[in-house]
Design an enzyme around this catalytic site. Structure first.
Site, PDB file in Angstrom:
ATOM      1  N   ARG A  48       5.420 -10.337  -8.778  1.00  0.00           N
ATOM      2  CA  ARG A  48       4.401  -9.681  -7.947  1.00  0.00           C
ATOM      3  C   ARG A  48       3.005 -10.261  -8.222  1.00  0.00           C
ATOM      4  O   ARG A  48       1.998  -9.536  -8.220  1.00  0.00           O
ATOM      5  CB  ARG A  48       4.368  -8.162  -8.178  1.00  0.00           C
ATOM      6  CG  ARG A  48       5.649  -7.446  -7.906  1.00  0.00           C
ATOM      7  CD  ARG A  48       6.099  -7.552  -6.451  1.00  0.00           C
ATOM      8  NE  ARG A  48       7.280  -6.759  -6.244  1.00  0.00           N
ATOM      9  CZ  ARG A  48       8.530  -7.234  -6.386  1.00  0.00           C
ATOM     10  NH1 ARG A  48       8.737  -8.504  -6.697  1.00  0.00           N
ATOM     11  NH2 ARG A  48       9.559  -6.448  -6.186  1.00  0.00           N
ATOM     12  N   SER A  50       7.166   0.455  -3.378  1.00  0.00           N
ATOM     13  CA  SER A  50       6.986   0.667  -4.826  1.00  0.00           C
ATOM     14  C   SER A  50       5.496   0.619  -5.136  1.00  0.00           C
ATOM     15  O   SER A  50       4.834  -0.372  -4.846  1.00  0.00           O
ATOM     16  CB  SER A  50       7.680  -0.441  -5.614  1.00  0.00           C
ATOM     17  OG  SER A  50       9.022  -0.484  -5.257  1.00  0.00           O
ATOM     18  N   GLU A  90       0.876  -1.825  -8.022  1.00  0.00           N
ATOM     19  CA  GLU A  90       1.279  -3.007  -7.247  1.00  0.00           C
ATOM     20  C   GLU A  90       0.463  -3.133  -5.956  1.00  0.00           C
ATOM     21  O   GLU A  90       0.071  -4.223  -5.557  1.00  0.00           O
ATOM     22  CB  GLU A  90       2.779  -2.895  -6.912  1.00  0.00           C
ATOM     23  CG  GLU A  90       3.295  -4.060  -6.104  1.00  0.00           C
ATOM     24  CD  GLU A  90       4.766  -3.921  -5.708  1.00  0.00           C
ATOM     25  OE1 GLU A  90       5.612  -3.677  -6.581  1.00  0.00           O
ATOM     26  OE2 GLU A  90       5.040  -4.046  -4.504  1.00  0.00           O
TER      27      GLU A  90
HETATM   28  C1  LIG Z   1       8.763   0.895   2.574  1.00  0.00           C
HETATM   29  C2  LIG Z   1       8.229  -0.327   1.873  1.00  0.00           C
HETATM   30  C3  LIG Z   1       9.093  -1.104   1.116  1.00  0.00           C
HETATM   31  C4  LIG Z   1       8.610  -2.256   0.454  1.00  0.00           C
HETATM   32  N1  LIG Z   1       9.483  -3.012  -0.273  1.00  0.00           N
HETATM   33  C5  LIG Z   1       9.048  -4.123  -0.915  1.00  0.00           C
HETATM   34  C6  LIG Z   1       9.959  -4.939  -1.675  1.00  0.00           C
HETATM   35  O1  LIG Z   1      11.149  -4.678  -1.744  1.00  0.00           O
HETATM   36  N2  LIG Z   1       9.465  -6.028  -2.322  1.00  0.00           N
HETATM   37  C7  LIG Z   1       8.142  -6.378  -2.249  1.00  0.00           C
HETATM   38  O2  LIG Z   1       7.769  -7.389  -2.853  1.00  0.00           O
HETATM   39  N3  LIG Z   1       7.258  -5.623  -1.530  1.00  0.00           N
HETATM   40  C8  LIG Z   1       7.681  -4.524  -0.864  1.00  0.00           C
HETATM   41  N4  LIG Z   1       6.794  -3.751  -0.141  1.00  0.00           N
HETATM   42  C9  LIG Z   1       5.375  -4.135  -0.104  1.00  0.00           C
HETATM   43  C10 LIG Z   1       4.976  -4.948   1.149  1.00  0.00           C
HETATM   44  O3  LIG Z   1       5.914  -4.809   2.162  1.00  0.00           O
HETATM   45  C11 LIG Z   1       4.802  -6.437   0.831  1.00  0.00           C
HETATM   46  O4  LIG Z   1       3.855  -6.611  -0.199  1.00  0.00           O
HETATM   47  C12 LIG Z   1       4.368  -7.241   2.057  1.00  0.00           C
HETATM   48  O5  LIG Z   1       4.410  -8.612   1.776  1.00  0.00           O
HETATM   49  C13 LIG Z   1       2.971  -6.850   2.552  1.00  0.00           C
HETATM   50  O6  LIG Z   1       2.795  -7.486   3.811  1.00  0.00           O
HETATM   51  P1  LIG Z   1       1.669  -7.016   4.810  1.00  0.00           P
HETATM   52  O7  LIG Z   1       1.629  -8.023   5.905  1.00  0.00           O
HETATM   53  O8  LIG Z   1       1.916  -5.614   5.208  1.00  0.00           O
HETATM   54  O9  LIG Z   1       0.376  -7.153   3.913  1.00  0.00           O
HETATM   55  P2  LIG Z   1      -0.892  -6.187   3.875  1.00  0.00           P
HETATM   56  O10 LIG Z   1      -0.478  -4.880   3.280  1.00  0.00           O
HETATM   57  O11 LIG Z   1      -1.581  -6.167   5.160  1.00  0.00           O
HETATM   58  O12 LIG Z   1      -1.781  -6.967   2.808  1.00  0.00           O
HETATM   59  C14 LIG Z   1      -1.408  -7.035   1.449  1.00  0.00           C
HETATM   60  C15 LIG Z   1      -2.374  -7.983   0.724  1.00  0.00           C
HETATM   61  O13 LIG Z   1      -2.175  -9.318   1.216  1.00  0.00           O
HETATM   62  C16 LIG Z   1      -3.389  -9.830   1.776  1.00  0.00           C
HETATM   63  N5  LIG Z   1      -3.001 -10.627   2.939  1.00  0.00           N
HETATM   64  C17 LIG Z   1      -2.201 -10.243   3.973  1.00  0.00           C
HETATM   65  N6  LIG Z   1      -2.023 -11.270   4.824  1.00  0.00           N
HETATM   66  C18 LIG Z   1      -2.717 -12.316   4.327  1.00  0.00           C
HETATM   67  C19 LIG Z   1      -2.949 -13.656   4.762  1.00  0.00           C
HETATM   68  N7  LIG Z   1      -2.415 -14.149   5.890  1.00  0.00           N
HETATM   69  N8  LIG Z   1      -3.744 -14.457   4.005  1.00  0.00           N
HETATM   70  C20 LIG Z   1      -4.315 -13.988   2.862  1.00  0.00           C
HETATM   71  N9  LIG Z   1      -4.144 -12.733   2.406  1.00  0.00           N
HETATM   72  C21 LIG Z   1      -3.351 -11.907   3.130  1.00  0.00           C
HETATM   73  C22 LIG Z   1      -4.221  -8.605   2.115  1.00  0.00           C
HETATM   74  O14 LIG Z   1      -5.604  -8.919   2.133  1.00  0.00           O
HETATM   75  C23 LIG Z   1      -3.841  -7.668   0.980  1.00  0.00           C
HETATM   76  O15 LIG Z   1      -4.569  -8.033  -0.171  1.00  0.00           O
HETATM   77  C24 LIG Z   1       7.241  -2.612   0.544  1.00  0.00           C
HETATM   78  C25 LIG Z   1       6.379  -1.810   1.315  1.00  0.00           C
HETATM   79  C26 LIG Z   1       6.868  -0.687   1.981  1.00  0.00           C
HETATM   80  C27 LIG Z   1       5.939   0.142   2.819  1.00  0.00           C
END
Ligand SMILES: Cc1cc2nc3c(=O)[nH]c(=O)nc-3n(C[C@H](O)[C@H](O)[C@H](O)COP(=O)(O)OP(=O)(O)OC[C@H]3O[C@@H](n4cnc5c(N)ncnc54)[C@H](O)[C@@H]3O)c2cc1C
Length: 334
Positions: free
Chosen positions: A164, A234, A330
């Site tokens: 992570r 998480s 996280e």
């Molecule tokens: C129900 C649920 C289950 C999940 N399960 C997992 C799992 O099993 N494993 C896991 O690792 N994570 C999990 N996550 C966390 C999440 O899904 C991941 O971290 C995912 O990659 C976040 O993507 P996002 O586009 O929603 O990012 P956001 O939440 O929009 O952003 C997260 C971070 O990334 C940055 N960011 C986003 N896009 C970019 C870009 N293009 N360039 C630079 N920075 C950027 C943002 O500024 C922020 O700091 C889960 C979340 C939920 C709600």
């Protein structure tokens, strides 16, 4: 570039936190992204990048510019008969990419099925599940460098991808991901010896689609649907401890859940620690801890980012008091 003003982000984050972006734009190409960044820099606006909003805890107001990444595109380049490089736009949906790669017969992403969010966010925290991380297939990440305003390509080995963690987390605000290239292989071994995957697939001949379906089933049975109960997955990382620390803990808590980790260390199940500290199913007026999965904080009644943070701090303190173990958050607090 013209920005929208006072945009409500409640529907754009899976915690359903009500938050207003002072300025907001959605970008669909590198050119639009550059132009938004230049305008923000000229106006002295701080920039916050939003993907699918599934790993962020937002404040009541974001003073500055929120740029939502909607850069699409899928390009497949064959390396040989069974290996191909998938170059995917940062704004593509992660789970749709997993299904797309499976539909073409490629393996490598099946264990990462159903993780919410965008492809561009996948390397930010090196998403992982069921014994696989995105770093296992990631070749390069194309980024816009916010200092030079040039698009450059960063290789896997330059990204410090760990549990992570990544270069992007170490240097927030330096790069914006525009696309990700993953190398997938039709013939690679499937990884099914993690958690309850083995049980779910037992006795049957299975392929990569069966593994994906088993992962989807397992996740649906354990994690609350964020569209029904807002959450960010998480909430804490699983703490990594030394063999010596684990020894001390197992003497006092023989049932403590732990797994081997890299460098002869051990990973503790954060959910178990939180549950044993008495938080599972806890609820205050606004926010709480999910009744079946203690690692998931939920927003059941218009909680704010501050409400979530205050609950997270209480949990961290009580876990530390009971086990002398630090829980690290996280999700990203803005
Ligand atoms: C129900 C649920 C289950 C999940 N399960 C997992 C799992 O099993 N494993 C896991 O690792 N994570 C999990 N996550 C966390 C999440 O899904 C991941 O971290 C995912 O990659 C976040 O993507 P996002 O586009 O929603 O990012 P956001 O939440 O929009 O952003 C997260 C971070 O990334 C940055 N960011 C986003 N896009 C970019 C870009 N293009 N360039 C630079 N920075 C950027 C943002 O500024 C922020 O700091 C889960 C979340 C939920 C709600």
């Amino acid at each position: 570039m013209l920005f929208k003003t006072n945009v409500d982000l409640t529907a754009l984050n899976t915690m359903a936190i009500s938050s207003i972006a002072a300025k907001y734009c959605e970008v669909e190409s590198l050119e639009q992204l550059k132009s938004a960044v230049i305008s923000a820099q000229q106006q002295n606006l701080s920039i916050f990048i939003l993907g699918g909003g599934s790993n962020v805890i937002l404040p009541v107001i974001i003073e500055g510019l929120v740029i939502q990444i909607a850069i699409k595109g899928r390009k497949i380049t064959k390396v040989n008969d069974h290996v191909a490089d998938f170059q995917i736009g940062a704004g593509e949906n992660w789970h749709e990419l997993v299904l797309f790669s499976l539909s073409k017969g490629y393996r490598g992403l099946e264990n990462l099925s159903l993780i919410p969010g965008t492809v561009g966010a996948a390397p930010i925290q090196n998403i992982g599940a069921y014994g696989v991380e995105v770093k296992d297939s990631l070749i390069t990440v194309n980024v816009l460098d916010l200092e030079s305003l040039e698009e450059i390509s960063l290789h896997n080995k330059d990204l410090n991808l760990g549990y992570r963690s990544s270069l992007f987390k170490e240097k927030p605000g330096k790069y914006i991901v525009t696309s990700v290239t993953l190398r997938l292989d039709k013939e690679t071994d499937l990884k099914t010896n993690y958690g309850d995957l083995t049980n779910r697939l037992q006795g049957n001949a299975f392929n990569e689609c069966d593994v994906s379906n088993a992962v989807i089933e397992a996740r649906n049975s354990k994690l609350p649907d964020y569209k029904v109960i807002p959450n960010a997955g998480s909430f804490f990382k699983n703490p990594i401890v030394s063999a010596e620390k684990l020894n001390t803990l197992t003497t006092q808590f023989p049932n403590i859940i732990h797994y081997p980790a890299a460098n002869s260390k051990f990973k503790l199940a954060a959910g178990w620690l939180i549950q044993e500290a008495g938080w599972k199913g806890y609820s205050n007026k606004e926010v709480g801890v999910h009744k079946n999965q203690a690692l998931v904080l939920i927003n059941h009644n218009n909680g704010s980012g501050a409400d979530i943070l205050s609950l997270a701090k209480e949990i961290q303190k009580s876990v530390n008091d009971k086990f002398c173990v630090e829980l690290e958050i996280e999700s990203v607090f803005i």
